[in-house]
Design an enzyme around this catalytic site. Structure first.
Site, PDB file in Angstrom:
ATOM      1  N   LEU A  75       0.795  -1.224   0.000  1.00 43.40           N
ATOM      2  CA  LEU A  75       0.000   0.000   0.000  1.00 43.40           C
ATOM      3  C   LEU A  75       0.835   1.286   0.000  1.00 43.40           C
ATOM      4  O   LEU A  75       0.307   2.386   0.106  1.00 43.40           O
ATOM      5  CB  LEU A  75      -1.005   0.033   1.162  1.00 43.40           C
ATOM      6  CG  LEU A  75      -1.892  -1.209   1.307  1.00 43.40           C
ATOM      7  CD1 LEU A  75      -2.803  -1.068   2.512  1.00 43.40           C
ATOM      8  CD2 LEU A  75      -2.679  -1.463   0.041  1.00 43.40           C
ATOM      9  N   CYS A  76       2.151   1.156  -0.106  1.00 40.27           N
ATOM     10  CA  CYS A  76       3.034   2.314  -0.178  1.00 40.27           C
ATOM     11  C   CYS A  76       3.005   2.852  -1.614  1.00 40.27           C
ATOM     12  O   CYS A  76       3.083   2.078  -2.563  1.00 40.27           O
ATOM     13  CB  CYS A  76       4.453   1.868   0.196  1.00 40.27           C
ATOM     14  SG  CYS A  76       5.426   3.076   1.051  1.00 40.27           S
ATOM     15  N   HIS A  77       2.890   4.158  -1.775  1.00 36.24           N
ATOM     16  CA  HIS A  77       2.857   4.748  -3.114  1.00 36.24           C
ATOM     17  C   HIS A  77       4.241   4.721  -3.756  1.00 36.24           C
ATOM     18  O   HIS A  77       5.231   5.010  -3.078  1.00 36.24           O
ATOM     19  CB  HIS A  77       2.395   6.210  -3.039  1.00 36.24           C
ATOM     20  CG  HIS A  77       0.984   6.366  -2.618  1.00 36.24           C
ATOM     21  ND1 HIS A  77       0.613   6.421  -1.290  1.00 36.24           N
ATOM     22  CD2 HIS A  77      -0.160   6.464  -3.335  1.00 36.24           C
ATOM     23  CE1 HIS A  77      -0.699   6.559  -1.219  1.00 36.24           C
ATOM     24  NE2 HIS A  77      -1.196   6.583  -2.445  1.00 36.24           N
ATOM     25  N   MET A 113       8.533   6.381   4.966  1.00 36.45           N
ATOM     26  CA  MET A 113       8.776   4.948   4.760  1.00 36.45           C
ATOM     27  C   MET A 113      10.044   4.718   3.949  1.00 36.45           C
ATOM     28  O   MET A 113      10.792   3.770   4.204  1.00 36.45           O
ATOM     29  CB  MET A 113       7.577   4.278   4.078  1.00 36.45           C
ATOM     30  CG  MET A 113       6.327   4.270   4.943  1.00 36.45           C
ATOM     31  SD  MET A 113       6.576   3.651   6.626  1.00 36.45           S
ATOM     32  CE  MET A 113       7.169   2.014   6.317  1.00 36.45           C
ATOM     33  N   GLU A 114      10.316   5.595   2.994  1.00 34.53           N
ATOM     34  CA  GLU A 114      11.526   5.473   2.190  1.00 34.53           C
ATOM     35  C   GLU A 114      12.772   5.710   3.044  1.00 34.53           C
ATOM     36  O   GLU A 114      13.766   4.980   2.924  1.00 34.53           O
ATOM     37  CB  GLU A 114      11.472   6.440   1.007  1.00 34.53           C
ATOM     38  CG  GLU A 114      10.488   6.045  -0.068  1.00 34.53           C
ATOM     39  CD  GLU A 114       9.009   6.200   0.284  1.00 34.53           C
ATOM     40  OE1 GLU A 114       8.173   5.658  -0.447  1.00 34.53           O
ATOM     41  OE2 GLU A 114       8.678   6.871   1.300  1.00 34.53           O
ATOM     42  N   ASP A 128      24.975  -8.387   7.110  1.00 33.84           N
ATOM     43  CA  ASP A 128      25.313  -9.457   6.182  1.00 33.84           C
ATOM     44  C   ASP A 128      26.805  -9.487   5.859  1.00 33.84           C
ATOM     45  O   ASP A 128      27.425 -10.557   5.826  1.00 33.84           O
ATOM     46  CB  ASP A 128      24.512  -9.300   4.890  1.00 33.84           C
ATOM     47  CG  ASP A 128      24.793 -10.410   3.898  1.00 33.84           C
ATOM     48  OD1 ASP A 128      24.725 -11.595   4.294  1.00 33.84           O
ATOM     49  OD2 ASP A 128      25.090 -10.103   2.723  1.00 33.84           O
TER      50      ASP A 128
END
Length: 161
Positions: A75-77, A113-114, A128
């Site tokens: 649902l993230c644009h 969010m980005e 990692d």
């Protein structure tokens, strides 16, 4: 309590319609940490990690991750980012690397969010690339520090670290 923006009237998940929102300059800063043994931090600081320049690889991974955020988070644009910056600070006193990100755009929705995704993937990449030397590393404290733009204007979180 405010209505949930990602749920429709029937309670189903729904992408927020931003069609009518004004285009404004927006930016967000996020931060996180990866704690490790002093020996591991020294290897990174001295450029002696067996897998090479882990900070350079983690920086690229964080930038790429921010650009892929809408493919990772439902649902993230999808956004046309104009800037993504990922920086590192080696904190010898606390035995950790501080990861900072900045995302910017001119658009109809925010970039928190980005910015969070950039920090998260940069931290995962460091883990990692260093896990063979230090499998007990800990990723922690990922949060939004600040956002600007949109109808809510400027918001800044409390600075506790």
């Amino acid at each position: 309590m405010a209505a949930l923006s990602h749920v429709d009237s029937q309670g189903k998940a729904s992408m927020v319609d931003v069609t009518e929102k004004e285009v404004t300059q927006r930016q967000a800063r996020a931060q996180g940490f990866i704690a490790m043994r002093p020996e591991t931090l020294a290897l990174i600081s001295d450029g002696q990690m067996p897998k090479g320049d882990v900070l350079a690889v983690a920086r690229i991974a964080g930038i790429q991750a921010a650009k892929q955020c809408s493919n990772l988070i439902p649902l993230c644009h999808p956004l046309m980012l104009s800037k993504v910056q990922v920086d590192f600070h080696i904190d010898h006193d606390r035995q950790r690397i501080v990861i900072d990100s900045l995302c910017k755009l001119a658009g109809q929705t925010g970039v928190e969010m980005e910015a969070l995704t950039a920090v998260s993937v940069a931290a995962l990449t460091l883990f990692d690339m260093c896990k063979a030397v230090d499998p007990d590393m800990r990723i922690d404290g990922i949060r939004v520090l600040e956002k600007q733009g949109g109808k809510t204007g400027h918001w800044q979180g409390k600075q506790d670290d």
